[in-house]
Design a protein around this motif. Structure first.
Motif, PDB file in Angstrom:
ATOM      1  N   LYS A   1      -8.945 -10.767 -33.596  1.00 18.55           N
ATOM      2  CA  LYS A   1      -8.123 -10.208 -34.672  1.00 18.55           C
ATOM      3  C   LYS A   1      -8.923  -9.338 -35.633  1.00 18.55           C
ATOM      4  O   LYS A   1      -8.440  -9.020 -36.723  1.00 18.55           O
ATOM      5  CB  LYS A   1      -7.419 -11.341 -35.420  1.00 18.55           C
ATOM      6  CG  LYS A   1      -6.428 -12.082 -34.526  1.00 18.55           C
ATOM      7  CD  LYS A   1      -5.679 -13.172 -35.256  1.00 18.55           C
ATOM      8  CE  LYS A   1      -4.641 -13.809 -34.336  1.00 18.55           C
ATOM      9  NZ  LYS A   1      -3.895 -14.901 -35.005  1.00 18.55           N
TER      10      LYS A   1
ATOM     11  N   ALA B   1     -11.420  -3.624 -45.330  1.00 14.98           N
ATOM     12  CA  ALA B   1     -10.813  -3.951 -44.042  1.00 14.98           C
ATOM     13  C   ALA B   1     -11.801  -4.565 -43.053  1.00 14.98           C
ATOM     14  O   ALA B   1     -11.389  -5.281 -42.136  1.00 14.98           O
ATOM     15  CB  ALA B   1     -10.174  -2.709 -43.431  1.00 14.98           C
TER      16      ALA B   1
ATOM     17  N   LEU C   1      -4.505 -16.677 -42.527  1.00 20.34           N
ATOM     18  CA  LEU C   1      -5.193 -15.388 -42.609  1.00 20.34           C
ATOM     19  C   LEU C   1      -4.376 -14.414 -43.422  1.00 20.34           C
ATOM     20  O   LEU C   1      -3.191 -14.192 -43.146  1.00 20.34           O
ATOM     21  CB  LEU C   1      -5.410 -14.824 -41.197  1.00 20.34           C
ATOM     22  CG  LEU C   1      -5.798 -13.339 -41.090  1.00 20.34           C
ATOM     23  CD1 LEU C   1      -7.148 -13.058 -41.743  1.00 20.34           C
ATOM     24  CD2 LEU C   1      -5.799 -12.903 -39.617  1.00 20.34           C
ATOM     25  N   HIS C   2      -5.015 -13.809 -44.434  1.00 21.47           N
ATOM     26  CA  HIS C   2      -4.414 -12.695 -45.159  1.00 21.47           C
ATOM     27  C   HIS C   2      -5.267 -11.463 -44.886  1.00 21.47           C
ATOM     28  O   HIS C   2      -6.463 -11.449 -45.173  1.00 21.47           O
ATOM     29  CB  HIS C   2      -4.332 -12.964 -46.657  1.00 21.47           C
ATOM     30  CG  HIS C   2      -3.475 -11.966 -47.381  1.00 21.47           C
ATOM     31  ND1 HIS C   2      -4.000 -10.910 -48.081  1.00 21.47           N
ATOM     32  CD2 HIS C   2      -2.128 -11.857 -47.478  1.00 21.47           C
ATOM     33  CE1 HIS C   2      -3.019 -10.197 -48.602  1.00 21.47           C
ATOM     34  NE2 HIS C   2      -1.869 -10.750 -48.258  1.00 21.47           N
ATOM     35  N   ARG C   3      -4.657 -10.454 -44.320  1.00 23.08           N
ATOM     36  CA  ARG C   3      -5.379  -9.274 -43.848  1.00 23.08           C
ATOM     37  C   ARG C   3      -5.975  -8.453 -44.988  1.00 23.08           C
ATOM     38  O   ARG C   3      -5.375  -8.306 -46.051  1.00 23.08           O
ATOM     39  CB  ARG C   3      -4.439  -8.378 -43.055  1.00 23.08           C
ATOM     40  CG  ARG C   3      -4.025  -8.956 -41.713  1.00 23.08           C
ATOM     41  CD  ARG C   3      -5.166  -8.877 -40.726  1.00 23.08           C
ATOM     42  NE  ARG C   3      -4.735  -9.162 -39.364  1.00 23.08           N
ATOM     43  CZ  ARG C   3      -5.544  -9.098 -38.329  1.00 23.08           C
ATOM     44  NH1 ARG C   3      -6.810  -8.750 -38.487  1.00 23.08           N
ATOM     45  NH2 ARG C   3      -5.098  -9.380 -37.121  1.00 23.08           N
ATOM     46  N   GLY C   4      -7.156  -7.889 -44.719  1.00 26.94           N
ATOM     47  CA  GLY C   4      -7.780  -6.985 -45.660  1.00 26.94           C
ATOM     48  C   GLY C   4      -7.224  -5.586 -45.524  1.00 26.94           C
ATOM     49  O   GLY C   4      -6.444  -5.286 -44.615  1.00 26.94           O
ATOM     50  N   SER C   5      -7.651  -4.722 -46.429  1.00 27.05           N
ATOM     51  CA  SER C   5      -7.153  -3.348 -46.414  1.00 27.05           C
ATOM     52  C   SER C   5      -8.168  -2.416 -47.062  1.00 27.05           C
ATOM     53  O   SER C   5      -9.081  -2.850 -47.759  1.00 27.05           O
ATOM     54  CB  SER C   5      -5.823  -3.255 -47.170  1.00 27.05           C
ATOM     55  OG  SER C   5      -6.003  -3.620 -48.535  1.00 27.05           O
TER      56      SER C   5
ATOM     57  N   TRP D   1     -14.924  -9.951 -44.202  1.00 26.23           N
ATOM     58  CA  TRP D   1     -14.250 -11.216 -43.863  1.00 26.23           C
ATOM     59  C   TRP D   1     -14.802 -12.348 -44.714  1.00 26.23           C
ATOM     60  O   TRP D   1     -16.019 -12.527 -44.797  1.00 26.23           O
ATOM     61  CB  TRP D   1     -14.447 -11.556 -42.386  1.00 26.23           C
ATOM     62  CG  TRP D   1     -13.604 -10.721 -41.476  1.00 26.23           C
ATOM     63  CD1 TRP D   1     -13.808  -9.410 -41.136  1.00 26.23           C
ATOM     64  CD2 TRP D   1     -12.406 -11.124 -40.808  1.00 26.23           C
ATOM     65  NE1 TRP D   1     -12.816  -8.971 -40.300  1.00 26.23           N
ATOM     66  CE2 TRP D   1     -11.940  -9.997 -40.067  1.00 26.23           C
ATOM     67  CE3 TRP D   1     -11.692 -12.317 -40.739  1.00 26.23           C
ATOM     68  CZ2 TRP D   1     -10.790 -10.052 -39.287  1.00 26.23           C
ATOM     69  CZ3 TRP D   1     -10.545 -12.377 -39.961  1.00 26.23           C
ATOM     70  CH2 TRP D   1     -10.108 -11.252 -39.243  1.00 26.23           C
TER      71      TRP D   1
ATOM     72  N   TRP E   1     -10.581  -8.012 -48.834  1.00 27.45           N
ATOM     73  CA  TRP E   1     -11.181  -8.444 -47.571  1.00 27.45           C
ATOM     74  C   TRP E   1     -10.137  -9.212 -46.757  1.00 27.45           C
ATOM     75  O   TRP E   1      -9.116  -9.662 -47.275  1.00 27.45           O
ATOM     76  CB  TRP E   1     -12.365  -9.363 -47.841  1.00 27.45           C
ATOM     77  CG  TRP E   1     -13.623  -8.683 -48.286  1.00 27.45           C
ATOM     78  CD1 TRP E   1     -13.733  -7.525 -49.002  1.00 27.45           C
ATOM     79  CD2 TRP E   1     -14.953  -9.153 -48.079  1.00 27.45           C
ATOM     80  NE1 TRP E   1     -15.058  -7.241 -49.242  1.00 27.45           N
ATOM     81  CE2 TRP E   1     -15.824  -8.218 -48.682  1.00 27.45           C
ATOM     82  CE3 TRP E   1     -15.499 -10.257 -47.431  1.00 27.45           C
ATOM     83  CZ2 TRP E   1     -17.209  -8.372 -48.663  1.00 27.45           C
ATOM     84  CZ3 TRP E   1     -16.872 -10.419 -47.418  1.00 27.45           C
ATOM     85  CH2 TRP E   1     -17.719  -9.479 -48.017  1.00 27.45           C
ATOM     86  N   ASN E   2     -10.442  -9.408 -45.480  1.00 27.84           N
ATOM     87  CA  ASN E   2      -9.714 -10.377 -44.675  1.00 27.84           C
ATOM     88  C   ASN E   2     -10.146 -11.772 -45.146  1.00 27.84           C
ATOM     89  O   ASN E   2     -11.336 -12.096 -45.122  1.00 27.84           O
ATOM     90  CB  ASN E   2     -10.052 -10.209 -43.192  1.00 27.84           C
ATOM     91  CG  ASN E   2      -9.677  -8.837 -42.676  1.00 27.84           C
ATOM     92  OD1 ASN E   2      -8.530  -8.571 -42.385  1.00 27.84           O
ATOM     93  ND2 ASN E   2     -10.662  -7.944 -42.573  1.00 27.84           N
ATOM     94  N   ARG E   3      -9.190 -12.578 -45.571  1.00 27.32           N
ATOM     95  CA  ARG E   3      -9.521 -13.878 -46.154  1.00 27.32           C
ATOM     96  C   ARG E   3      -8.844 -14.985 -45.341  1.00 27.32           C
ATOM     97  O   ARG E   3      -7.635 -14.920 -45.088  1.00 27.32           O
ATOM     98  CB  ARG E   3      -9.098 -13.918 -47.624  1.00 27.32           C
ATOM     99  CG  ARG E   3      -9.790 -12.808 -48.406  1.00 27.32           C
ATOM    100  CD  ARG E   3      -9.302 -12.639 -49.821  1.00 27.32           C
ATOM    101  NE  ARG E   3      -7.878 -12.700 -50.016  1.00 27.32           N
ATOM    102  CZ  ARG E   3      -7.028 -11.724 -49.708  1.00 27.32           C
ATOM    103  NH1 ARG E   3      -7.462 -10.599 -49.148  1.00 27.32           N
ATOM    104  NH2 ARG E   3      -5.742 -11.864 -49.954  1.00 27.32           N
TER     105      ARG E   3
END
Length: 220
Positions: free
Chosen positions: A171, A71, A63-67, A74, A127-129
């Motif tokens: 999450k 944010a 998981l790489h968080r979005g911002s 997904w 995005w959250n990827r």
């Protein structure tokens, strides 16, 4: 053209070629420096629910968080990698990275739609990827096991899917407003299997789209 002018022209051509080579090398180095490596997350408590890979190891994802504006977006991508078709082939697969998270790389390069470069991935870079690791041999479907004496092979793709999604919901996935489910080949087939399921899990609160890349197998 006299000899002096010829040598001057040749030197200029060599200088241009050398400058181009240096620029290309610098660009390649810059590209390598920007590689996004994302660590593996083992799903906590998955084994207690029977959500395990072919060899009994726990399922995993990256998981790489979005911002910022992304944010609450997904992107979930199923890893592909063919299938096992019977007990012998699944037993063999259990001893490879396609059947065990113990044998998988713990860092994955995120590129393409998983990348964080806005110039190359303008739609999803923030995005959250998530990359869902593939270890059940059946496109994240099925719920059975095969016992042969003291050895057991687990075909628990459905439970793996359920466990990963349950963990991601805690999450931030539960608060998503846009979700894209995708995958290629065996992962593309998994996209067909779970597209409607994901929409139901999110209860209509998010817009859910699905993209199957080379995942429609008429012959099987």
């Amino acid at each position: 053209m006299d000899r002096r002018r010829l040598w001057t022209w040749a030197a200029a051509v060599v200088a241009v070629i050398a400058a181009a080579a240096v620029a290309a090398a610098a660009a390649a180095a810059a590209g390598q420096e920007k590689r996004l490596l994302v660590g593996m997350t083992l799903v906590p408590g998955a084994a207690s629910t029977g959500a395990v890979c072919l060899d009994g190891s726990p399922p995993a994802y990256h998981l790489h968080r979005g911002s910022g504006a992304g944010a609450r977006g997904w992107l979930l991508q199923f890893e592909g990698g063919g299938w096992c078709n019977d007990a012998p082939s699944c037993t063999q697969r259990a001893g490879t990275r396609r059947g065990s998270t113990r044998l998988m790389s713990k860092l994955e390069v995120f590129s393409g739609v998983l990348g964080n470069d806005p110039a190359r991935n303008p739609d999803f870079y923030n995005w959250n990827r998530v990359k869902l690791r593939y270890c059940d041999g059946g496109s994240f479907a099925g719920d059975s096991e095969f016992r042969n004496g003291s050895s057991v092979i687990y075909m628990r793709g459905q439970r793996i899917w359920d466990a990963i999604i349950a963990d991601l919901l805690t999450k931030g996935l539960a608060k998503a407003d846009k979700v894209l489910l995708s995958g290629c080949s065996a992962g593309g087939l998994a996209t067909f299997f779970h597209c409607d399921d994901l929409g139901e899990l999110l209860g209509g609160a998010a817009t859910v789209k699905c993209m199957s890349d080379a995942g429609f197998f008429l012959d099987v």
